[in-house]
Design an enzyme around this catalytic site. Structure first.
Site, mmCIF file in Angstrom:
data_model
loop_
_atom_site.group_PDB
_atom_site.id
_atom_site.type_symbol
_atom_site.label_atom_id
_atom_site.label_comp_id
_atom_site.label_asym_id
_atom_site.label_seq_id
_atom_site.Cartn_x
_atom_site.Cartn_y
_atom_site.Cartn_z
ATOM 1 C CE LYS A 46 -4.250 1.909 2.289
ATOM 2 N NZ LYS A 46 -4.789 2.059 1.028
ATOM 3 C CG ASN A 71 -10.682 1.842 -4.328
ATOM 4 O OD1 ASN A 71 -10.010 2.884 -3.486
ATOM 5 N ND2 ASN A 71 -10.348 1.243 -5.231
ATOM 6 C CB ILE A 73 -8.570 3.316 -0.063
ATOM 7 C CG1 ILE A 73 -9.336 2.595 0.064
ATOM 8 C CG2 ILE A 73 -8.393 3.500 1.744
ATOM 9 C CD1 ILE A 73 -10.397 2.046 0.685
ATOM 10 C CB CYS A 132 -3.977 7.978 -6.284
ATOM 11 S SG CYS A 132 -5.643 7.767 -4.614
ATOM 12 C CE LYS A 167 -1.741 0.847 -9.655
ATOM 13 N NZ LYS A 167 -1.896 0.690 -8.258
ATOM 14 N N GLY A 245 -5.361 -4.278 -13.741
ATOM 15 C CA GLY A 245 -6.916 -4.245 -14.123
ATOM 16 C C GLY A 245 -7.429 -5.476 -14.766
ATOM 17 N N GLY A 246 -8.618 -5.467 -13.700
ATOM 18 C CA GLY A 246 -9.516 -6.934 -14.170
ATOM 19 C C GLY A 246 -8.753 -8.307 -13.900
#
Lengths: 306, 266
Positions: A46, A71, A73, A132, A167, A245-246
């Site tokens: 995380k 989500n 978070i 994010c 990312k 992704g998925g």
């Protein structure tokens, strides 16, 4: 016959291409009694930030029809200092490669966190979370700007020789400029993609299903988007791509390898099926056996023309 | 706390006890032997990730190797679970979360429950010494939505509250709670343990705080991983300093520690 799962990325050997997606696996200890680490080439933690982040107001998660999850978070984490004091010992460095995800609201914050984390022995590297969707500053704001990506990666590269994955967001029609900005400035790999911004509404109460109204959309419906971005990025740069992704099964993984990915991140799937890594490797092996493939490496970028 | 166990259970009995309300006995010996009242199981509903997430369900009374799940069919996930028949496999992770920690004392316990919120208190009831005095309140919409068997209700001397007055006290459970407490010995120092719909829990918290009555509350919120990794199941701390995770810090909390402001409970 044993299929060869080994993948070398930018000089680093991974015993398998499977990784965890940041934010779905904590710091690697929560799933300890449920998960076998052997099928993983590495785990991504995380995200850690300079200061503690409480996270977003609830509700923080909802489902969408068709196997999706949204989500919000908000990068809840104890902050890098508390992490170093209280949580560094839980990292599964004796079990698999560990990559620490880093989040900053500014370039300086990325550098500060990374500098502090350099103290930890035994980790393999970092993933810079430049995408994010659930925070007001940093995140997509930096990750949408090729200049800011370039500066962040360059300054982080200046203080570490370790692996740096970057990312990126799916929210840009042009992947190449962002991917190139990361690759040219010292990124070891790209992670494609972070979640898409999404929302759901309860029409009875007329309220959004998330406390922050919008959140990050993941799960089955994300795969085609991620595949396209992975494919585009792999055309644009020579560094390895970590697909995210998925992914829920072996076929998904084969698709991502064919599209050009070298690493395969399991994210939301771990919530529902913490034993998926072993199953997925078996499913990938079965594909390889059927197609006379002896190494996963053969599949990377092996997409045929339409 | 015992680390979570992954177990494929087998449905032994599946019964629709009221329209849309299911009572299921599942053989899951590894989880059953270590479960304590208040803990939950994270139940996989779909093999093909549609719907994607597991469903967190309170673990009902244990009988030998079997645990009980009592649930409402609310959407596709619970519909798929309700379609399981004896012999079918159920993918479980559990027991998760903390048990209901009842201080060893002689003061009376008041179980304040609404609908399927009765489940963890049914379990607690079977695990407490019979000598411990408890008053069991169960609120339902009407006689058509009763989540316990007649035997269970009689054995536990359940005090009913129903919205439509068709069963027991005509009104909500918090009004009945007030009546029950007012009838207790003023020095009885009861402990309220509550589980049920959001408005009931909010009303209970308000009432107990006003009267300085200690209360525990078991919460249900949307959840992801169930083991503390994803941090989806956050509830605000009442002092504003951050959030608890229902899966890891709960599901049972001291009612004064959590904020049940609008939006927190479904």
């Amino acid at each position: 016959m044993n299929i060869d799962h080994n993948i070398t990325m930018n000089g680093m050997e991974f015993r398998t291409p499977l990784l965890t997606g940041s934010g779905t696996f904590g710091y690697g200890d929560e799933f300890l009694s449920l998960i076998d680490y052997d099928p993983f080439g590495g785990v991504v933690t995380k995200s850690l930030s300079v200061k503690p982040r409480k996270g977003n107001p609830p509700p923080r998660i909802c489902e969408t029809p068709g196997g999706g999850v949204i989500n919000s978070i908000g990068l809840a984490n104890p902050g890098v200092d508390v992490f170093l004091e209280e949580k560094r010992h839980v990292l599964p460095i004796d079990k698999t490669r560990v990559f620490l995800s880093i989040f900053g609201e500014t370039v300086e914050e990325f550098v500060t966190v990374l500098t502090k984390l350099e103290d930890i022995e035994g980790i393999s590297g970092y993933e810079l979370n430049l995408s994010c969707p659930n925070v007001k500053q940093g995140g997509i704001a930096i990750g949408g700007d090729a200049g800011a990506i370039a500066q962040t990666v360059r300054e982080c590269r200046a203080i570490t020789d370790k692996f740096i994955a970057v990312k990126l967001t799916p929210h840009h029609t042009q992947v190449a400029p962002l991917a190139e900005a990361a690759a040219k400035n010292g990124a070891s790999a790209l992670t494609m993609i972070n979640t898409l911004v999404g929302m759901m509404i309860d029409v009875e109460s007329r309220k959004p299903l998330l406390g922050t109204v919008t959140g990050g959309y993941s799960g089955l419906p994300l795969k085609p988007v991620a595949l396209a971005k992975v494919w585009q990025a792999s055309k644009a740069v020579d560094i390895p791509i970590w697909a995210s992704g998925g992914i829920v099964n072996g076929t998904d993984c084969i698709e991502f390898l064919l599209a050009g990915a070298s690493g395969l991140q399991l994210g939301s799937v771990l919530f529902t099926d913490p034993y998926s890594p072993g199953r997925i490797l078996k499913e990938m092996d079965q594909y390889c056996l059927r197609h006379g493939v002896i190494s996963f490496r053969e599949l990377i970028g092996a997409l045929e023309k339409p | 706390m015992i680390p979570p166990i992954a177990e494929i259970g087998r449905v032994k009995r599946a019964e629709e006890i009221s329209p849309g309300l299911w009572d299921m006995a599942i053989a899951a010996p590894r989880i059953s032997t270590v479960t304590q009242a208040g803990q939950f199981a994270h139940v996989r509903v779909s093999e093909d990730f549609n719907p994607f997430l597991r469903r967190p369900l309170s673990i009902g009374p244990i009988s030998g190797d079997d645990l009980r799940l009592i649930f409402h069919v609310r959407g596709e996930g619970t519909r798929l679970l309700a379609a399981k028949r004896p012999g079918d496999a159920v993918d479980l992770i559990g027991p998760l979360g903390h048990k209901i920690d009842v201080p060893a004392a002689n003061n009376p316990l008041i179980f304040l429950t609404g609908g399927i919120g009765v489940v963890p208190l049914l379990t607690l009831d079977t695990q407490l010494p019979t000598s411990r005095k408890r008053i069991f309140i169960l609120g339902v919409r009407s006689t058509r939505t009763i989540p316990v068997t007649l035997e269970e209700a009689v054995e536990r001397k359940i005090l009913w509250a129903s919205d439509d007055g068709s069963l027991g006290f005509h009104g909500n459970t918090v009004q009945l709670l007030q009546k029950v407490i007012d009838e207790l010995d003023p020095n009885a120092k009861p402990l309220v343990i509550a589980c049920g719909p959001g408005p009931m829990l909010k009303g209970m918290k308000q009432f107990c705080e006003k009267r300085s009555i200690p209360a525990l509350v078991s919460l249900e919120v949307p959840m992801g991983c169930g083991v503390g990794a994803c941090q989806s199941c956050a509830v605000p701390k009442s002092d504003g300093s951050g959030y608890y995770l229902v899966c890891k810090d709960g599901p049972v909390f001291d009612a004064k520690d959590v904020s049940l402001e609008p939006g927190v409970l479904p």
